[in-house]
Design a protein around this motif. Sequence first.
Motif, PDB file in Angstrom:
ATOM      1  N   THR A 379     -53.222   5.367 -38.110  1.00 15.83           N
ATOM      2  CA  THR A 379     -53.957   6.884 -37.752  1.00 15.83           C
ATOM      3  C   THR A 379     -54.202   7.378 -39.214  1.00 15.83           C
ATOM      4  O   THR A 379     -53.080   7.931 -40.160  1.00 15.83           O
ATOM      5  CB  THR A 379     -52.718   7.454 -37.245  1.00 15.83           C
ATOM      6  OG1 THR A 379     -52.196   7.347 -36.003  1.00 15.83           O
ATOM      7  CG2 THR A 379     -53.596   8.975 -36.911  1.00 15.83           C
ATOM      8  N   TRP A 400     -53.425  18.296 -34.448  1.00 15.50           N
ATOM      9  CA  TRP A 400     -52.368  17.710 -32.878  1.00 15.50           C
ATOM     10  C   TRP A 400     -53.962  16.754 -32.788  1.00 15.50           C
ATOM     11  O   TRP A 400     -54.945  16.448 -32.217  1.00 15.50           O
ATOM     12  CB  TRP A 400     -51.816  18.279 -32.393  1.00 15.50           C
ATOM     13  CG  TRP A 400     -51.344  19.015 -32.165  1.00 15.50           C
ATOM     14  CD1 TRP A 400     -50.755  20.072 -32.504  1.00 15.50           C
ATOM     15  CD2 TRP A 400     -49.371  18.486 -32.137  1.00 15.50           C
ATOM     16  NE1 TRP A 400     -49.421  20.128 -33.501  1.00 15.50           N
ATOM     17  CE2 TRP A 400     -49.286  19.618 -32.691  1.00 15.50           C
ATOM     18  CE3 TRP A 400     -48.662  17.277 -32.698  1.00 15.50           C
ATOM     19  CZ2 TRP A 400     -46.739  19.444 -33.014  1.00 15.50           C
ATOM     20  CZ3 TRP A 400     -47.835  17.922 -32.778  1.00 15.50           C
ATOM     21  CH2 TRP A 400     -46.476  18.497 -33.262  1.00 15.50           C
ATOM     22  N   PRO A 401     -53.232  14.722 -32.413  1.00 13.25           N
ATOM     23  CA  PRO A 401     -53.827  14.158 -31.620  1.00 13.25           C
ATOM     24  C   PRO A 401     -54.909  14.705 -30.108  1.00 13.25           C
ATOM     25  O   PRO A 401     -53.620  15.398 -29.609  1.00 13.25           O
ATOM     26  CB  PRO A 401     -52.809  13.060 -31.277  1.00 13.25           C
ATOM     27  CG  PRO A 401     -52.005  12.823 -32.168  1.00 13.25           C
ATOM     28  CD  PRO A 401     -51.351  14.571 -32.202  1.00 13.25           C
ATOM     29  N   THR A 402     -55.616  14.806 -29.671  1.00 10.14           N
ATOM     30  CA  THR A 402     -55.899  14.683 -28.509  1.00 10.14           C
ATOM     31  C   THR A 402     -55.772  14.633 -27.054  1.00 10.14           C
ATOM     32  O   THR A 402     -55.477  14.668 -26.183  1.00 10.14           O
ATOM     33  CB  THR A 402     -57.587  14.469 -28.287  1.00 10.14           C
ATOM     34  OG1 THR A 402     -57.504  13.061 -28.415  1.00 10.14           O
ATOM     35  CG2 THR A 402     -58.439  15.564 -29.572  1.00 10.14           C
ATOM     36  N   SER A 403     -55.257  13.119 -27.541  1.00 10.83           N
ATOM     37  CA  SER A 403     -54.704  11.996 -26.789  1.00 10.83           C
ATOM     38  C   SER A 403     -53.317  12.623 -26.241  1.00 10.83           C
ATOM     39  O   SER A 403     -52.570  11.857 -25.537  1.00 10.83           O
ATOM     40  CB  SER A 403     -54.570  10.531 -26.966  1.00 10.83           C
ATOM     41  OG  SER A 403     -53.477  10.483 -28.305  1.00 10.83           O
ATOM     42  N   GLY A 404     -52.763  13.564 -26.902  1.00  9.15           N
ATOM     43  CA  GLY A 404     -50.819  13.957 -26.917  1.00  9.15           C
ATOM     44  C   GLY A 404     -50.055  12.484 -27.754  1.00  9.15           C
ATOM     45  O   GLY A 404     -49.078  12.837 -27.483  1.00  9.15           O
ATOM     46  N   GLN A 405     -50.757  11.599 -28.037  1.00  7.83           N
ATOM     47  CA  GLN A 405     -50.162  10.396 -29.153  1.00  7.83           C
ATOM     48  C   GLN A 405     -50.208  10.394 -29.439  1.00  7.83           C
ATOM     49  O   GLN A 405     -51.291  10.327 -30.304  1.00  7.83           O
ATOM     50  CB  GLN A 405     -49.664   9.430 -28.052  1.00  7.83           C
ATOM     51  CG  GLN A 405     -49.530   9.573 -26.218  1.00  7.83           C
ATOM     52  CD  GLN A 405     -49.735   8.331 -25.265  1.00  7.83           C
ATOM     53  OE1 GLN A 405     -50.567   7.657 -25.693  1.00  7.83           O
ATOM     54  NE2 GLN A 405     -48.736   7.868 -25.131  1.00  7.83           N
ATOM     55  N   THR A 430     -42.648  12.021 -26.412  1.00  8.38           N
ATOM     56  CA  THR A 430     -43.836  12.055 -25.372  1.00  8.38           C
ATOM     57  C   THR A 430     -44.835  11.930 -26.179  1.00  8.38           C
ATOM     58  O   THR A 430     -46.353  11.659 -25.168  1.00  8.38           O
ATOM     59  CB  THR A 430     -43.536  13.478 -24.669  1.00  8.38           C
ATOM     60  OG1 THR A 430     -43.815  14.685 -26.095  1.00  8.38           O
ATOM     61  CG2 THR A 430     -42.705  13.804 -24.397  1.00  8.38           C
ATOM     62  N   PHE A 431     -44.667  11.563 -27.605  1.00  9.07           N
ATOM     63  CA  PHE A 431     -45.900  12.224 -28.417  1.00  9.07           C
ATOM     64  C   PHE A 431     -46.259  10.955 -29.274  1.00  9.07           C
ATOM     65  O   PHE A 431     -47.299  10.702 -29.976  1.00  9.07           O
ATOM     66  CB  PHE A 431     -46.838  13.056 -28.838  1.00  9.07           C
ATOM     67  CG  PHE A 431     -45.909  13.749 -29.986  1.00  9.07           C
ATOM     68  CD1 PHE A 431     -44.863  14.323 -29.533  1.00  9.07           C
ATOM     69  CD2 PHE A 431     -46.644  12.882 -31.019  1.00  9.07           C
ATOM     70  CE1 PHE A 431     -43.702  14.448 -30.891  1.00  9.07           C
ATOM     71  CE2 PHE A 431     -45.694  13.935 -32.428  1.00  9.07           C
ATOM     72  CZ  PHE A 431     -44.644  14.673 -31.634  1.00  9.07           C
ATOM     73  N   HIS A 433     -45.098   7.333 -31.138  1.00 14.22           N
ATOM     74  CA  HIS A 433     -45.191   5.571 -31.300  1.00 14.22           C
ATOM     75  C   HIS A 433     -45.305   4.895 -32.258  1.00 14.22           C
ATOM     76  O   HIS A 433     -46.186   5.170 -33.017  1.00 14.22           O
ATOM     77  CB  HIS A 433     -46.583   5.312 -30.441  1.00 14.22           C
ATOM     78  CG  HIS A 433     -46.347   5.390 -29.123  1.00 14.22           C
ATOM     79  ND1 HIS A 433     -45.925   5.257 -27.420  1.00 14.22           N
ATOM     80  CD2 HIS A 433     -47.438   6.837 -28.288  1.00 14.22           C
ATOM     81  CE1 HIS A 433     -46.268   5.348 -27.160  1.00 14.22           C
ATOM     82  NE2 HIS A 433     -46.284   6.674 -27.630  1.00 14.22           N
TER      83      HIS A 433
END
Length: 440
Positions: A379, A400-405, A430-431, A433
Motif C-alpha cells: 500500500t 482511509w482506503p476507499t474500499s474500507g480495507q 473490518t478493514f 489485512h
Amino acid sequence: MRPRKLRGLALPLLLLLLLQPPPSPAHSSTRFDPTWESLDARQLPAWFDQAKFGIFIHWGVFSVPSFGSEWFWWYWQKEKIPKYVEFMKDNYPPSFKYEDFGPLFTAKFFNANQWADIFQASGAKYIVLTSKHHEGFTLWGSEYSWNWNAIDEGPKRDIVKELEVAIRNRTDLRFGLYYSLFEWFHPLFLEDESSSFHKRQFPVSKTLPELYELVNNYQPEVLWSDGDGGAPDQYWNSTGFLAWLYNESPVRDTVVTNDRWGAGSICKHGGFYTCSDRYNPGHLLPHKWENCMTIDKLSWGYRREAGISDYLTIGELVKQLVETVSCGGNLLMNIGPTLDGTISVVFEERLRQMGSWLKVNGEAIYETHTWRSQNDTVTPDVWYTFKPKEKLVYAIFFKWPTSGQLFLGQPKAILGATEVNCPYGSPCITFLHFISNTCG
C-alpha cells in the motif's frame, strides 16, 4: 493495550505489537582530538534523535526588503538579477546601500515570550535561530562585528539573549543557533579568498572569536554551521573548534552539530548530516540526518510578495515529517519573521496545526526508531516507526482506503501474540489485512 480514540487533525495510526528485543546501549568516548576521525566517533547526544522535530528561524536585515530571498544582497549587488535591481530602482533612491536597511530592521513588535509560546504549541522540541547569516549582521552585540549588530544598529536589543531566556524559561525546547562561517562582502574574507585561502585573517579575527562568544554566552545545544564560502575546513580550523566544543565548552555533553564545516565536509563529517537544503532521501541512511526545509517553498526569509500557493499545506508538512522520521531523520521546519519581529499568520497557523497533529499522534513520532521497513511495499504512503522497548510498530497512513480495507505487506503477524490497535476505536478486523501470516 486498549484501542485509543484519536481526534483532531490525526492521521490514522496502526499499532502492531511485536516480540522484538530492544537494542543494546552504545558507549561513547569522553575526549576528542582535533581530527575528523576522532570527532566523527563522538556519539550524538540521545536527545536529538528523540526530538524528531525542530523550528528553523531565518531573521535578519534581509527581512527588511523581504523580497525574493534572504540572499537579497547577493542577488542585487553581486549577481545583479534583474528583478532585484528593478525592485531597488522602484522603491529606494539611487544612493541607497544595503547597509541602509540596518536601521530599518527595528524588531519593534518582537516579543520573545510570544514566540516561545508559539513554538511550544507547535510540538517542536528544539529551535535554531540565525544568529548571523551571510550578510554578516549579528543578532547579538558581537564584539567582533562593530556597528553591524543588533545592539548597535536596528533593534538595539540582544535578540539572541531574549529568545534564549524565553525558550528556557517558558518551554521544554532546546535552544539552538545557526551561524554562517563566511560573509559575502567582508573585506578580510575577500582578501583571504583572493589568496586561495592561504591567508586566514577572517576566521582568526572574526569567525572563531564569534563562535566562542556565542557558545560561552548563550550555550546553544544545537550549533548549526553554514556558509563555508568555498574554503576548506583547515581554513576555518573547524576540527580545532569542535574539539573544544566537545571537550571543554559549557555545552560539551549535550550539544549537537551539523556537517557544514568547510568545503567537502557536508554529508561526510560532523554530528548529524544535512547533505543539502530540503534533503529528503526517502530511504534509510546509516547516519543520523536532518531535513531542513521551508514552509515557504521559495525562500527561507520572509517575502512580502508570497502568495498563498507558495506555502506548503499542513497535509504536505505532516507528510514531510512522517517520511523523514520513518527514514531516521529529524525535520527542521523553517519560518521567516517580518522586519518588525512578528510571525505572520500563515506561519503561526502551520505551527499550531502541526502541534495539534502531534498532540494526538506524537507517540508515533517522538522517541521512535526506524523499523526494518520504512514504508509498505503493498500500500503506497504507509510509513513505519518503531519503539523497541515497548515492542510497538506504528503504521502511519494519510487517508482511509476507499474500499474500507487496509492491506499491509510488511508486518508479519504471529497468531495469538500480535495485538493490533486501530484509530478511533474501529474494529480492526473490518478493514485490516496482512498479506503474509508467516512469523517474523
